[in-house]
Design an enzyme around this catalytic site. Structure first.
Site, PDB file in Angstrom:
ATOM      1  N   CYS A 133      45.626  84.108 -15.359  1.00  0.00           N
ATOM      2  CA  CYS A 133      44.653  83.469 -14.461  1.00  0.00           C
ATOM      3  C   CYS A 133      44.827  84.036 -13.046  1.00  0.00           C
ATOM      4  O   CYS A 133      45.872  84.575 -12.727  1.00  0.00           O
ATOM      5  CB  CYS A 133      44.843  81.949 -14.477  1.00  0.00           C
ATOM      6  SG  CYS A 133      46.544  81.428 -14.213  1.00  0.00           S
ATOM      7  N   LYS A 169      51.842  84.720 -21.422  1.00  0.00           N
ATOM      8  CA  LYS A 169      50.567  85.089 -22.052  1.00  0.00           C
ATOM      9  C   LYS A 169      49.917  86.199 -21.251  1.00  0.00           C
ATOM     10  O   LYS A 169      49.560  86.027 -20.084  1.00  0.00           O
ATOM     11  CB  LYS A 169      49.646  83.878 -22.145  1.00  0.00           C
ATOM     12  CG  LYS A 169      48.351  84.241 -22.874  1.00  0.00           C
ATOM     13  CD  LYS A 169      47.671  83.058 -23.457  1.00  0.00           C
ATOM     14  CE  LYS A 169      46.372  83.447 -24.126  1.00  0.00           C
ATOM     15  NZ  LYS A 169      45.608  82.282 -24.539  1.00  0.00           N
TER      16      LYS A 169
HETATM   17  C1  LIG Z   1      36.518  78.157 -24.127  1.00  0.00           C
HETATM   18  C2  LIG Z   1      37.832  78.856 -23.960  1.00  0.00           C
HETATM   19  C3  LIG Z   1      38.795  78.322 -23.099  1.00  0.00           C
HETATM   20  C4  LIG Z   1      40.042  78.955 -22.955  1.00  0.00           C
HETATM   21  N1  LIG Z   1      40.981  78.402 -22.128  1.00  0.00           N
HETATM   22  C5  LIG Z   1      42.216  78.984 -22.048  1.00  0.00           C
HETATM   23  C6  LIG Z   1      43.254  78.381 -21.286  1.00  0.00           C
HETATM   24  O1  LIG Z   1      43.109  77.297 -20.703  1.00  0.00           O
HETATM   25  N2  LIG Z   1      44.450  79.017 -21.216  1.00  0.00           N
HETATM   26  C7  LIG Z   1      44.694  80.209 -21.875  1.00  0.00           C
HETATM   27  O2  LIG Z   1      45.812  80.734 -21.793  1.00  0.00           O
HETATM   28  N3  LIG Z   1      43.730  80.780 -22.637  1.00  0.00           N
HETATM   29  C8  LIG Z   1      42.510  80.200 -22.740  1.00  0.00           C
HETATM   30  N4  LIG Z   1      41.551  80.771 -23.521  1.00  0.00           N
HETATM   31  C9  LIG Z   1      41.861  82.028 -24.249  1.00  0.00           C
HETATM   32  C10 LIG Z   1      42.310  81.737 -25.679  1.00  0.00           C
HETATM   33  O3  LIG Z   1      43.490  80.957 -25.721  1.00  0.00           O
HETATM   34  C11 LIG Z   1      42.527  83.044 -26.465  1.00  0.00           C
HETATM   35  O4  LIG Z   1      43.553  83.795 -25.831  1.00  0.00           O
HETATM   36  C12 LIG Z   1      41.281  83.907 -26.528  1.00  0.00           C
HETATM   37  O5  LIG Z   1      40.121  83.115 -26.683  1.00  0.00           O
HETATM   38  C13 LIG Z   1      41.329  84.920 -27.668  1.00  0.00           C
HETATM   39  O6  LIG Z   1      41.433  84.285 -28.924  1.00  0.00           O
HETATM   40  P1  LIG Z   1      40.160  83.995 -29.874  1.00  0.00           P
HETATM   41  O7  LIG Z   1      39.402  85.270 -29.982  1.00  0.00           O
HETATM   42  O8  LIG Z   1      40.751  83.506 -31.167  1.00  0.00           O
HETATM   43  O9  LIG Z   1      39.358  82.932 -29.181  1.00  0.00           O
HETATM   44  C14 LIG Z   1      40.299  80.154 -23.679  1.00  0.00           C
HETATM   45  C15 LIG Z   1      39.319  80.684 -24.539  1.00  0.00           C
HETATM   46  C16 LIG Z   1      38.110  80.050 -24.692  1.00  0.00           C
HETATM   47  C17 LIG Z   1      37.105  80.643 -25.636  1.00  0.00           C
END
Ligand SMILES: Cc1cc2nc3c(=O)[nH]c(=O)nc-3n(C[C@H](O)[C@H](O)[C@H](O)COP(=O)(O)O)c2cc1C
Length: 315
Positions: A133, A169
């Site tokens: 972030c 992360k």
């Molecule tokens: C709606 C949304 C909110 C997310 N919020 C966070 C968060 O608060 N903290 C974080 O580390 N990653 C956040 N992510 C990232 C996910 O944890 C993940 O790393 C990313 O979506 C890739 O995985 P995926 O393709 O399975 O969604 C968010 C992703 C999405 C789609």
């Protein structure tokens, strides 16, 4: 039956399946569809010091094979989290991997301290440090884009959480991911979670303006799985050649099936998170786990034996 247990730097989990941070809130909504205590760990939405309303709307856009979000780190803040969400996770027997965030390194440390001092801390199996972030003190640059700012956060969080498994992360939007991983591990991380979303953007052609209120957003879903596989491969490969010290990797990015999960495992992940898939199928983490177990059984492998296996078999 394949042994699915996994040891993540001392956090020994019965299976490797987790939710991805931000994709299942803090558990209650998902618990209607699947028993969150059956997951290897439930990963919480990144929590910051105070309550935050997130970024302007619209905050989601569909893209080919993926989705863009600009939620921003919306949430009630650490005090509400430890008073309400963490005790609830403890009450249902979930193992919590708590994701923390901050606008500067000191905020991360304060969130870590308040988490450590909370009554339900026994439910915490580890902490995921979301350095993907933006850093407000550094012109909004993402911590995880630079080794020194990544290390500054991990150093302060480690001081607050001695002995607690810590996972950094990482963002794939960097030139040398191994360099960032090295800085995090040297500063006190026990393992790495890869990957966070990639920065993307969509334009609404009817109004000829950016689609998202936040203009740019994070790309997730099937479109980014090859990026996650590559990131895990590079970092696990660096551990095999001795450039990095060995450390567990939690894989995340575009996992919708057991086959997708096994791909991340074969690249070097010891656990797998499911994010975007839970939005259209809230049972998907449990389904992915069942499918992964079947695939390992078919190959006569335990989870531990499959981690990084593809590295032995490069053409
Ligand atoms: C709606 C949304 C909110 C997310 N919020 C966070 C968060 O608060 N903290 C974080 O580390 N990653 C956040 N992510 C990232 C996910 O944890 C993940 O790393 C990313 O979506 C890739 O995985 P995926 O393709 O399975 O969604 C968010 C992703 C999405 C789609």
């Amino acid at each position: 039956m394949a042994d699915l247990s996994t040891d993540l730097a001392g956090a020994v989990l019965p299976n490797p399946l987790m939710t991805a941070s931000g994709c299942a809130a803090n558990g209650r909504e998902l618990h209607r569809f699947l028993d969150v205590a059956g997951l290897g760990a439930f990963v919480t939405k990144s929590v910051m010091r105070g309550p935050r309303s997130g970024r302007g709307t619209p905050r989601m856009a569909e893209t080919p094979s993926g989705m863009l979000n600009s939620i921003g780190l919306q949430g009630p803040g650490i005090d509400a989290f430890v008073e309400d969400d963490l005790p609830w996770l403890a009450s249902v027997g979930a193992r919590a991997l708590v994701s923390i965030a901050g606008s500067d390194a000191e905020e991360f440390a304060e969130v870590a301290r308040r988490l450590r001092d909370s009554e339900a801390f026994s439910a915490v199996v580890g902490v995921e440090v979301n350095i993907s972030c933006p850093n407000v003190a550094n012109r909004g640059l993402v911590f995880a884009c630079q080794p020194d700012s990544s290390a500054a956060v991990l150093t302060l969080v480690r001081e607050q959480l001695p002995g607690v498994p810590l996972f950094a992360k990482l963002s794939p939007d960097v030139t040398d991911l191994v360099l960032i991983a090295e800085a995090c591990l040297a500063a006190g991380a026990d393992g790495l979670t890869m990957v966070n979303t990639l920065l993307g953007m969509a334009i609404d052609l009817d109004r000829m303006r950016p689609h998202l209120g936040g203009v740019t957003g994070g790309l997730s879903g099937p479109a980014i799985r090859p990026v996650a596989v590559r990131a895990i491969w590079q970092v696990h490969g660096a551990m095999l050649t001795g450039r990095l010290r060995p450390a567990p990797i939690i894989g995340v990015g575009g996992v919708h099936s057991g086959r997708d999960a096994l791909e991340l495992v074969a690249a070097g992940a010891s656990a797998v998170q499911v994010g975007t898939a839970t939005f259209h199928d809230p049972t998907s983490p449990a389904r992915v786990l069942r499918e992964l177990e079947t695939l390992l059984d078919e190959r006569g492998l335990d989870l531990a034996g499959a981690v990084g296996l593809a590295h032995e078999r490069t053409a």
